[in-house]
Write an enzyme that holds these catalytic residues in place. Structure first.
Site, PDB file in Angstrom:
ATOM      1  N   HIS A 183      33.574   4.162 -29.201  1.00 38.57           N
ATOM      2  CA  HIS A 183      34.839   5.273 -29.112  1.00 38.57           C
ATOM      3  C   HIS A 183      35.075   5.529 -30.528  1.00 38.57           C
ATOM      4  O   HIS A 183      35.295   6.762 -31.127  1.00 38.57           O
ATOM      5  CB  HIS A 183      35.969   4.795 -28.405  1.00 38.57           C
ATOM      6  N   ASP A 231      26.683   8.900 -22.284  1.00 47.32           N
ATOM      7  CA  ASP A 231      26.992   9.315 -20.785  1.00 47.32           C
ATOM      8  C   ASP A 231      26.128  10.776 -20.866  1.00 47.32           C
ATOM      9  O   ASP A 231      26.783  12.036 -21.150  1.00 47.32           O
ATOM     10  CB  ASP A 231      28.665   9.694 -20.673  1.00 47.32           C
ATOM     11  N   GLN A 240      27.013  13.505 -18.543  1.00 46.44           N
ATOM     12  CA  GLN A 240      28.325  14.055 -18.675  1.00 46.44           C
ATOM     13  C   GLN A 240      28.284  15.107 -19.879  1.00 46.44           C
ATOM     14  O   GLN A 240      28.760  16.228 -19.990  1.00 46.44           O
ATOM     15  CB  GLN A 240      29.429  13.010 -18.936  1.00 46.44           C
ATOM     16  N   MET A 250      27.660  -0.101 -25.542  1.00 42.39           N
ATOM     17  CA  MET A 250      29.049  -0.456 -25.532  1.00 42.39           C
ATOM     18  C   MET A 250      29.482   0.321 -24.299  1.00 42.39           C
ATOM     19  O   MET A 250      29.283   1.471 -24.333  1.00 42.39           O
ATOM     20  CB  MET A 250      29.790  -0.124 -26.609  1.00 42.39           C
TER      21      MET A 250
HETATM   22  O1  PAF Z   1      33.687   9.630 -20.934  1.00 39.13           O
HETATM   23  C1  PAF Z   1      34.753   9.270 -20.656  1.00 39.13           C
HETATM   24  O2  PAF Z   1      35.290   8.403 -21.112  1.00 39.13           O
HETATM   25  C2  PAF Z   1      35.392  10.349 -19.534  1.00 39.13           C
HETATM   26  O3  PAF Z   1      34.544  10.875 -18.497  1.00 39.13           O
HETATM   27  C3  PAF Z   1      36.069  11.445 -20.170  1.00 39.13           C
HETATM   28  C4  PAF Z   1      35.132  12.372 -20.904  1.00 39.13           C
HETATM   29  C5  PAF Z   1      37.313  10.966 -20.921  1.00 39.13           C
HETATM   30  C6  PAF Z   1      36.830  12.319 -19.146  1.00 39.13           C
HETATM   31  O4  PAF Z   1      37.711  11.712 -18.202  1.00 39.13           O
END
Ligand code: PAF
Length: 284
Positions: A37, A150, A153, A184
């Site tokens: 992150h 992801d 996503q 991670m």
């Molecule tokens: O990747 C994530 O942590 C979640 O899917 C996100 C993009 C914050 C949406 O809730």
């Protein structure tokens, strides 16, 4: 660092920044932050004048039998990490405001949500696309940063931004890995020490697959079988899928003729881990 809890206050702050001509970067997260992150945060800090990190564990993207209740949370620790990193604001909305009882509008990105994780997590990408659209309208960012871990996503979000003409840039930053290659993830904390050790086999299998493609193998089935054997030898988990799909459309391929994503999802006890790697045949 500002802490903002309501949509109206977030919009008000973003309007003020926009009026001052400042570029806003958003890093959407579900909290329990790790170096992965923080690398997304660093991308935003470099590219934008103001960085907002959202922390919201989105119930809409968890199935009824999934790990919403035990998803790790530690808001105070997250706030500390973000404030030390130089983030301008944390947006931490309440579930009741984000999803009032009569909430009934959803965003669905069709084809891209159907392959890979789609069949194993019905409704998941609808939940992600919906919350991300709401985060975009609350934070009004010029750019939003997501992780390549992801992969599906990120593809879904890019498509929704394109299809709905949203005026922002989606940035996808590389996966950050532990020393042994494990991607991670906030969920890694839920692994037992033995599972954590064995989980390195996932990245080993992915790099094996990529090497086979780079060295000329074109038969996806053969590569997947080798990866599966490697994972099954290393750990006692259940494999949701190992797939090789076109890097752009995410359609699974039998014959590799261009850039692909090798993606997998494996369950170790209650913990579902996903990972991927992009590969291309030599010269493509
Ligand atoms: O990747 C994530 O942590 C979640 O899917 C996100 C993009 C914050 C949406 O809730």
């Amino acid at each position: 660092m500002k802490r903002i809890h309501t949509i109206a206050k977030m919009q008000h702050q973003s309007d003020a920044w926009r009026s001052a001509g400042l570029c806003i970067g958003l890093v959407p997260t579900m909290g329990f932050l790790h170096e992965g992150h923080l690398s997304l945060v660093d991308h935003s800090l470099k590219a934008a004048d103001r960085t907002v990190v959202s922390i919201f564990v989105n119930p809409l993207q968890f199935g009824p039998k999934e790990d919403f209740a035990i998803y790790p949370r530690d808001l105070e620790r997250d706030l500390n990490l973000l404030s030390r990193r130089g983030v301008d604001a944390v947006f931490h909305p309440a579930t009741a405001e984000f999803y009032p009882a009569d909430f009934s509008t959803f965003v669905e990105v069709e084809k891209l949500s159907k392959s890979l994780c789609g069949p194993f997590r019905p409704g998941h990408f609808r939940g992600v696309a919906t919350v991300v659209t709401k985060l975009f309208t609350a934070v009004k960012p010029h750019l939003a940063v997501f992780g390549q871990k992801d992969y599906q996503q990120a593809a879904v979000i890019r498509r929704l931004v394109r299809d709905l003409n949203l005026d922002l840039r989606v940035v996808v930053a590389p996966t950050v890995r532990e020393a042994d290659g494990l991607a991670m993830s906030s969920r890694n904390i839920l692994l037992s020490p033995a599972e954590r050790q064995r989980a390195a086999a996932l990245y080993e299998a992915l790099t094996m697959g990529r090497k086979r493609i780079e060295r000329g193998e074109r038969d996806a089935g053969r590569i997947i079988a080798e990866m599966r054997a490697h994972i099954e030898r290393a750990l006692d988990g259940s494999i949701d899928y190992i797939a090789i799909a076109r890097a752009d459309t995410l359609e699974e391929v039998a014959h590799i003729a261009g850039p692909v994503v090798i993606a997998l999802a494996v369950r170790l006890s209650n913990v579902r881990l996903i990972d991927n790697i992009v590969a291309a045949p030599c010269g493509r």
